[in-house]
Design a protein around this motif. Structure first.
Motif, mmCIF file in Angstrom:
data_model
loop_
_atom_site.group_PDB
_atom_site.id
_atom_site.type_symbol
_atom_site.label_atom_id
_atom_site.label_comp_id
_atom_site.label_asym_id
_atom_site.label_seq_id
_atom_site.Cartn_x
_atom_site.Cartn_y
_atom_site.Cartn_z
ATOM 1 N N GLU A 87 -4.082 -6.755 -6.566
ATOM 2 C CA GLU A 87 -4.028 -8.237 -6.777
ATOM 3 C C GLU A 87 -5.454 -8.378 -5.858
ATOM 4 N N ARG A 107 0.949 -0.324 6.341
ATOM 5 C CA ARG A 107 2.313 -0.102 5.861
ATOM 6 C C ARG A 107 3.403 0.425 6.807
ATOM 7 N N LYS A 154 3.212 -6.769 0.784
ATOM 8 C CA LYS A 154 1.546 -7.149 0.305
ATOM 9 C C LYS A 154 0.847 -6.634 1.605
ATOM 10 N N GLU A 201 5.164 -2.003 -3.177
ATOM 11 C CA GLU A 201 4.065 -2.068 -2.099
ATOM 12 C C GLU A 201 2.851 -2.365 -2.830
ATOM 13 N N GLN A 202 2.412 -3.405 -2.651
ATOM 14 C CA GLN A 202 1.146 -3.947 -3.378
ATOM 15 C C GLN A 202 -0.191 -3.895 -2.393
ATOM 16 N N LEU A 203 -1.350 -3.493 -2.796
ATOM 17 C CA LEU A 203 -2.391 -3.831 -2.142
ATOM 18 C C LEU A 203 -3.308 -4.868 -2.641
ATOM 19 N N VAL A 204 -3.667 -5.998 -1.832
ATOM 20 C CA VAL A 204 -4.444 -7.089 -1.952
ATOM 21 C C VAL A 204 -5.932 -6.919 -1.850
ATOM 22 N N HIS A 209 -3.557 3.734 -2.943
ATOM 23 C CA HIS A 209 -2.309 3.361 -4.107
ATOM 24 C C HIS A 209 -1.502 4.540 -4.494
ATOM 25 N N LYS A 241 1.003 -14.935 2.775
ATOM 26 C CA LYS A 241 0.851 -14.502 1.512
ATOM 27 C C LYS A 241 0.284 -12.766 1.510
ATOM 28 N N ILE A 242 0.114 -12.305 2.485
ATOM 29 C CA ILE A 242 0.145 -10.867 2.815
ATOM 30 C C ILE A 242 0.650 -10.407 4.095
ATOM 31 N N ASP A 243 1.347 -9.320 3.990
ATOM 32 C CA ASP A 243 2.038 -9.044 5.469
ATOM 33 C C ASP A 243 1.213 -8.300 6.445
ATOM 34 N N GLY A 249 -2.868 -6.321 2.959
ATOM 35 C CA GLY A 249 -4.310 -7.161 2.475
ATOM 36 C C GLY A 249 -5.470 -5.984 3.174
#
Length: 312
Positions: free
Chosen positions: A58, A296, A2, A32-35, A25, A95-97, A4
């Motif tokens: 998110e 990333r 995640k 691999e998610q963008l918050v 994205h 909660k985010i990396d 941030g």
């Protein structure tokens, strides 16, 4: 994973940041998610305008913003629901990396140090920037603004941090580390550089190749160039102006095109317990995209853990 991203930071926020998130994205892999952290009421109309599915991201809603001119420490304390303060809380809680922002750089530095904190053994975190090399490839310059005044042992540690970054993210084997000075001779320089030189010469922590001068920034004498944050920031701003000058003069040159800050994303904060990237205040969507991809890479290479091991 995640990643941030502060949607409210930067001169062209939130639109430029959201557009950069959309572009990033497309380059992210499964898992691999963008918050996006910021005012969701401002984010979603931009996504709708672009015809982008909002479910790809998110969201963490915030209703305060730290302005570019605000006092960093006061702003972090007085605006706990700002996008920067909330982003660092999420990072601290795991909660985010990683966390990236093109907002108030002072607040980003303060937030990093007070939330995820400095890695044990490191005296001061620093900022680094990529240097394009005339024969191709890239190098690294640090510190570029976090520490205007330094002591010799701090510069020695910057050499370790820069070497680890160059090896892991720039894929340079046994990076050549040099000390920025006003001459190549061992005894040259001001009190700081003359006191730092013997420490670097004797160390086995990295591959020290001696002093370099300002004219060596873009050649192959060194892969990593170490200096105090005052000197580094002056050189960084001067280098950034090269690209702008070529555009104003109507010149098109492949090498000077590589001075465009957009290609590199932002400046990583090295020496804290999580990946943190500070973007340029004028970050465009392309710069934001690269800032996300840089975040990333810091996660996938496990750079923070490698730094932690080196300083045990």
């Amino acid at each position: 994973m995640k990643i941030g991203l502060d949607i409210m930071g930067g001169d062209y926020a939130p639109k430029a940041i959201v557009l950069g998130a959309i572009a990033a994205h497309q380059s992210l892999n499964a898992g691999e998610q963008l918050v996006l952290i910021g005012d969701t009421e401002q984010i979603k109309p931009i996504l709708a305008e672009q015809g982008f599915n909002p479910d790809h991201f998110e969201y963490v809603h915030t209703d305060e913003v730290i302005g570019m001119g605000e006092h960093p420490t006061k702003a972090i304390v007085q605006k706990p629901n700002s996008s920067i303060a909330v982003g660092f809380n999420l990072l601290k809680e795991g909660k985010i990396d990683s966390f990236a922002s093109a907002g108030n750089s002072g607040a980003m530095l303060v937030g990093a140090v007070f939330s995820v904190k400095t890695i044990p053994g490191i005296i001061r975190p620093c900022l680094c920037t990529i240097l394009p090399k005339i024969k191709g490839g890239t190098g690294l310059l640090l510190d570029v603004g976090a520490n205007a005044d330094c002591k010799p042992d701090i510069l020695l540690q910057f050499g370790v941090l820069g070497s680890l970054y160059a090896e892991n993210l720039l894929q340079i084997n046994t990076p050549k580390v040099a000390l920025m000075n006003i001459g190549e001779e061992d005894e040259k320089g001001n009190m700081l550089s003359m006191a730092t030189f013997p420490l670097m010469k004797e160390t086995r922590l990295f591959n020290f190749v001696g002093n370099v001068e300002g004219r060596d920034l873009f050649n192959d004498k060194a892969d990593v160039i170490v200096c105090d944050g005052f000197t580094g920031n002056v050189m960084l701003k001067l280098a950034e102006s090269f690209y702008v000058l070529t555009i104003k003069k109507g010149m098109k040159d492949e090498f000077f095109d590589r001075f465009n800050y957009e290609q590199y994303g932002g400046s990583p904060v090295l020496g804290v317990n999580a990946p943190v990237v500070i973007g340029h205040g004028i970050s465009s969507p392309l710069a934001v995209k690269n800032m996300v991809l840089q975040s990333r890479e810091m996660i996938t290479t496990n750079l923070v853990e490698k730094i932690r091991i080196a300083f045990k």
